[in-house]
Design a protein around this motif. Structure first.
Motif, PDB file in Angstrom:
ATOM      1  N   ILE A  83       0.868  -1.164  -0.016  1.00  0.00           N
ATOM      2  CA  ILE A  83       0.080  -0.023   0.124  1.00  0.00           C
ATOM      3  C   ILE A  83       0.994   1.125  -0.004  1.00  0.00           C
ATOM      4  N   GLN A  84      -0.080   2.325  -0.461  1.00  0.00           N
ATOM      5  CA  GLN A  84       1.048   3.704  -0.428  1.00  0.00           C
ATOM      6  C   GLN A  84       0.131   4.578  -0.261  1.00  0.00           C
ATOM      7  N   PRO A  85       0.556   5.910   0.177  1.00  0.00           N
ATOM      8  CA  PRO A  85      -0.310   7.155   0.255  1.00  0.00           C
ATOM      9  C   PRO A  85      -0.729   7.715  -0.929  1.00  0.00           C
ATOM     10  N   VAL A  86      -1.612   8.634  -0.883  1.00  0.00           N
ATOM     11  CA  VAL A  86      -2.152   9.302  -2.036  1.00  0.00           C
ATOM     12  C   VAL A  86      -1.126  10.044  -2.627  1.00  0.00           C
ATOM     13  N   GLY A  87      -1.039  10.094  -4.161  1.00  0.00           N
ATOM     14  CA  GLY A  87       0.057  11.152  -4.829  1.00  0.00           C
ATOM     15  C   GLY A  87       1.327  10.146  -5.168  1.00  0.00           C
ATOM     16  N   SER A  88       2.244  11.083  -5.303  1.00  0.00           N
ATOM     17  CA  SER A  88       3.721  10.672  -5.419  1.00  0.00           C
ATOM     18  C   SER A  88       4.443  11.055  -4.402  1.00  0.00           C
ATOM     19  N   PRO A  89       5.706  10.454  -4.077  1.00  0.00           N
ATOM     20  CA  PRO A  89       6.896  10.797  -3.350  1.00  0.00           C
ATOM     21  C   PRO A  89       7.476  12.043  -3.844  1.00  0.00           C
ATOM     22  N   VAL A  90       7.783  13.205  -2.811  1.00  0.00           N
ATOM     23  CA  VAL A  90       8.498  14.224  -3.286  1.00  0.00           C
ATOM     24  C   VAL A  90       9.738  14.542  -2.554  1.00  0.00           C
ATOM     25  N   GLY A  91      10.301  13.698  -1.632  1.00  0.00           N
ATOM     26  CA  GLY A  91      11.383  13.944  -1.064  1.00  0.00           C
ATOM     27  C   GLY A  91      11.425  13.306   0.343  1.00  0.00           C
ATOM     28  N   THR A  92      12.423  13.412   1.161  1.00  0.00           N
ATOM     29  CA  THR A  92      12.583  12.804   2.396  1.00  0.00           C
ATOM     30  C   THR A  92      13.123  13.980   3.286  1.00  0.00           C
ATOM     31  N   VAL A  93      12.832  13.527   4.721  1.00  0.00           N
ATOM     32  CA  VAL A  93      13.028  14.845   5.415  1.00  0.00           C
ATOM     33  C   VAL A  93      13.263  13.923   6.910  1.00  0.00           C
ATOM     34  N   SER A  94      14.053  14.407   7.774  1.00  0.00           N
ATOM     35  CA  SER A  94      14.137  13.975   9.330  1.00  0.00           C
ATOM     36  C   SER A  94      13.387  14.938  10.162  1.00  0.00           C
ATOM     37  N   LEU A  95      12.247  14.246  10.739  1.00  0.00           N
ATOM     38  CA  LEU A  95      11.773  14.980  11.662  1.00  0.00           C
ATOM     39  C   LEU A  95      11.499  14.223  13.043  1.00  0.00           C
ATOM     40  N   ALA A  96      11.116  14.713  14.199  1.00  0.00           N
ATOM     41  CA  ALA A  96      10.582  13.853  15.346  1.00  0.00           C
ATOM     42  C   ALA A  96      11.433  12.580  15.484  1.00  0.00           C
ATOM     43  N   GLY A  97      12.697  12.789  15.443  1.00  0.00           N
ATOM     44  CA  GLY A  97      13.487  11.475  15.749  1.00  0.00           C
ATOM     45  C   GLY A  97      13.550  10.373  14.695  1.00  0.00           C
ATOM     46  N   GLY A  98      12.999  10.705  13.391  1.00  0.00           N
ATOM     47  CA  GLY A  98      13.180   9.620  12.270  1.00  0.00           C
ATOM     48  C   GLY A  98      13.362  10.131  10.856  1.00  0.00           C
ATOM     49  N   THR A  99      13.398   9.358  10.047  1.00  0.00           N
ATOM     50  CA  THR A  99      13.340   9.693   8.788  1.00  0.00           C
ATOM     51  C   THR A  99      12.045   9.386   8.153  1.00  0.00           C
ATOM     52  N   TRP A 100      11.773  10.377   7.054  1.00  0.00           N
ATOM     53  CA  TRP A 100      10.356  10.098   6.590  1.00  0.00           C
ATOM     54  C   TRP A 100      10.500  10.479   5.096  1.00  0.00           C
ATOM     55  N   GLN A 101       9.582   9.591   4.202  1.00  0.00           N
ATOM     56  CA  GLN A 101       9.505   9.801   2.829  1.00  0.00           C
ATOM     57  C   GLN A 101       8.320  10.478   2.674  1.00  0.00           C
ATOM     58  N   VAL A 102       8.197  11.826   1.905  1.00  0.00           N
ATOM     59  CA  VAL A 102       7.263  12.731   1.996  1.00  0.00           C
ATOM     60  C   VAL A 102       6.605  12.467   0.574  1.00  0.00           C
ATOM     61  N   TRP A 103       5.170  12.109   0.739  1.00  0.00           N
ATOM     62  CA  TRP A 103       4.372  12.126  -0.434  1.00  0.00           C
ATOM     63  C   TRP A 103       3.482  13.242  -0.737  1.00  0.00           C
ATOM     64  N   PHE A 104       3.009  13.621  -1.753  1.00  0.00           N
ATOM     65  CA  PHE A 104       1.884  14.833  -2.015  1.00  0.00           C
ATOM     66  C   PHE A 104       0.925  14.161  -3.121  1.00  0.00           C
ATOM     67  N   GLY A 105      -0.164  14.402  -2.681  1.00  0.00           N
ATOM     68  CA  GLY A 105      -1.327  14.426  -3.699  1.00  0.00           C
ATOM     69  C   GLY A 105      -2.548  15.292  -3.472  1.00  0.00           C
ATOM     70  N   ASN A 106      -3.578  15.210  -4.035  1.00  0.00           N
ATOM     71  CA  ASN A 106      -4.670  16.145  -3.847  1.00  0.00           C
ATOM     72  C   ASN A 106      -5.893  15.653  -4.322  1.00  0.00           C
ATOM     73  N   THR A 107      -6.851  15.533  -3.377  1.00  0.00           N
ATOM     74  CA  THR A 107      -8.211  14.993  -3.556  1.00  0.00           C
ATOM     75  C   THR A 107      -9.415  16.005  -3.397  1.00  0.00           C
ATOM     76  N   GLY A 108      -9.017  17.094  -3.777  1.00  0.00           N
ATOM     77  CA  GLY A 108     -10.016  18.099  -3.550  1.00  0.00           C
ATOM     78  C   GLY A 108      -9.548  19.158  -2.478  1.00  0.00           C
ATOM     79  N   TRP A 109      -8.519  18.602  -1.564  1.00  0.00           N
ATOM     80  CA  TRP A 109      -7.836  19.194  -0.869  1.00  0.00           C
ATOM     81  C   TRP A 109      -6.223  18.523  -0.840  1.00  0.00           C
ATOM     82  N   ASN A 110      -5.290  19.467  -0.259  1.00  0.00           N
ATOM     83  CA  ASN A 110      -3.868  18.689  -0.408  1.00  0.00           C
ATOM     84  C   ASN A 110      -3.678  17.673   0.647  1.00  0.00           C
ATOM     85  N   VAL A 111      -3.081  16.463   0.194  1.00  0.00           N
ATOM     86  CA  VAL A 111      -2.805  15.582   1.063  1.00  0.00           C
ATOM     87  C   VAL A 111      -1.335  15.263   1.343  1.00  0.00           C
TER      88      VAL A 111
END
Length: 461
Positions: free
Chosen positions: A165-193
């Motif tokens: 499974i995967q989130p809505v949209g497509s990956p747009v980058g990675t970032v280190s936040l809140a003690g972990g590394t995260w892959q960032v995804w972006f999509g729009n379903t009428g609002w930004n997700v």
């Protein structure tokens, strides 16, 4: 892919709570199985929701009022992994579809002084079977919305997932936040997700809300003038789900306290420049001494002798109302709102009667289905064009919903529904169209699973 949660209809106990009639005393932990069942716990500090919004299969959750949290005790889901999940059983603080918890201070403007103090934590347990994600859902809206669909941004924070499974949209980058590394995804379903998927799974997380929101703003997917409306933690199961558990959840306003002082009442409300389809309102500013700051104003309108309803918001001391009916009397009031969602008493009332005649210009409406899934779809854009030779001040678009369909959210227009007929009217910022000019709006709707119909018969006036 995740879409909006189905409108929650609270259980009998919850209905009384939502109406504000009286508080329900503590009770034994309930098991809730209804698709839209929800229950307030710890004196309504939190609400737990079963929220089966994407399927008709069985699901039950055992609510833990002490921890607080819940356990999925039954889940018979079997959804394709390339579509929406079956449900989002979760616990939340704030306001979500007319259900508001107590003491959260939400909605809160994200540039308010207290926003940086908001924290949340969760501890979860996962079964070895099934296909699911474990995620926070943080909702943001351009207005201090307490009901209906948020139209700003939805931030999902995935602590863990199992299956393809995967989130809505497509990956747009990675970032280190809140003690972990995260892959960032972006999509729009009428609002930004915006989804943050942890690269190494965890069963617990403790963070400041602004940790993820600040990153979202920096990417251009949200704005500092928007409001946080709710903080939710739970699971999205596609297959199975029994054994998923929130062992403990918290939401705190540490460091800044909670503002419970409403702003002063706006005064001097006047109307000017009334036409056949609009009027201009102005008033004297309110003040706020509670610490969260003045966030803006709610504009309330009544037709004739009818009840007042909120028709817009403003961050200044003026508002242009449009899309009105010619030769009709309207009454207006204004109330102030602060960053902790405290509201003032309504201002005095001003009445206007619109002029006869229309706003000029012909009109056309063309709709595009942006996205569709088993039991819902997004129509965006609906393009409204002035086809006449004169400027048009105010427009109305009507269309027909197929039987069994329900509008669940809209943006850039005010929608009303009568039977299967939907009427969309312009908002203050997009009511005036020059010859050949156009504007757009959109909406989301639910439908019986497997029904492929979409609305038809778009007419414009």
């Amino acid at each position: 892919m995740r879409r909006m949660h189905i409108h929650l209809i609270i259980t009998a106990i919850g209905s009384i709570l939502a109406a504000g009639l009286f508080a329900v005393p503590a009770q034994a932990a309930p098991v809730i199985c209804g698709k839209v069942d929800s229950v307030g716990i710890q004196g309504d500090k939190y609400i737990v929701q079963n929220n089966i919004w994407g399927a008709d299969t069985a699901q039950c959750i055992d609510v833990n009022q002490t921890a607080p949290g819940f356990t999925v005790t039954q889940a018979a889901h079997n959804k394709p992994t390339n579509g929406a999940p079956a449900s989002y059983p979760s616990i939340f603080a704030g306001c979500h579809y007319a259900l508001c918890t107590t003491g959260s201070g939400l909605p809160m403007r994200t540039n308010a002084s207290g926003f940086g103090n908001l924290r949340t934590s969760v501890s979860m347990s996962y079964p070895s079977a099934g296909i699911w994600d474990a995620a926070y859902d943080l909702w943001f809206d351009p207005t201090p919305r307490t009901d209906g669909q948020n139209t700003g941004a939805e931030i999902m924070v995935w602590l863990n997932k199992q299956g393809s499974i995967q989130p809505v949209g497509s990956p747009v980058g990675t970032v280190s936040l809140a003690g972990g590394t995260w892959q960032v995804w972006f999509g729009n379903t009428g609002w930004n997700v915006i989804s943050y998927v942890r690269t190494s799974a965890t069963s617990s997380l403790d963070f400041a809300i602004d940790t993820f929101y600040a990153d979202t703003v920096s990417r251009g997917y949200a704005q500092r003038s928007w409001y946080l409306t709710s903080v939710q933690a739970g699971f999205e199961p596609w297959v199975g789900g029994t054994g998923l558990a929130v062992n403990a959840f918290s939401y705190t306003t540490s460091g800044g306290g909670t503002d419970t002082t409403p702003p002063t009442t706006p005064s001097g409300l006047t109307a000017s420049g009334t036409t056949s389809s609009g009027t201009n309102l102005s008033w004297t500013a309110a003040t706020d001494s509670g610490g969260s700051g003045l966030a803006g104003y709610d504009i309330m309108r009544a037709t004739g002798t009818g009840a007042f309803a909120t028709v817009g918001t403003s961050t200044t001391t003026s508002y242009a109302d449009s899309g009105l009916t010619p030769s009709t009397t309207y009454r207006y009031q204004v109330r102030a709102r602060d960053g902790a969602n405290n509201v003032s008493q309504p201002s005095g009332t001003v009445s206007v009667t619109t002029l006869s005649g229309g706003g000029g210009g012909g009109c056309s409406a063309v709709a595009t289905v942006q996205n569709a899934w088993g039991n819902g779809y997004v129509v965006q854009p609906v393009t409204v064009t002035n086809t006449g030779t004169a400027a048009k001040s105010g427009w109305t678009v009507t269309f027909t919903l197929p039987a069994g369909h329900t509008v669940t959210g809209s943006w850039n227009a005010s929608l009303t529904v009568s039977g299967q007929t939907v009427t969309a009217r312009n908002l203050a910022h997009n009511g005036t169209l020059s010859p050949g000019g156009s504007t757009t709006f959109g909406f989301q709707a639910s439908r019986p699973d497997g029904n492929t119909q979409v609305p038809s018969g778009y007419g414009c006036a």
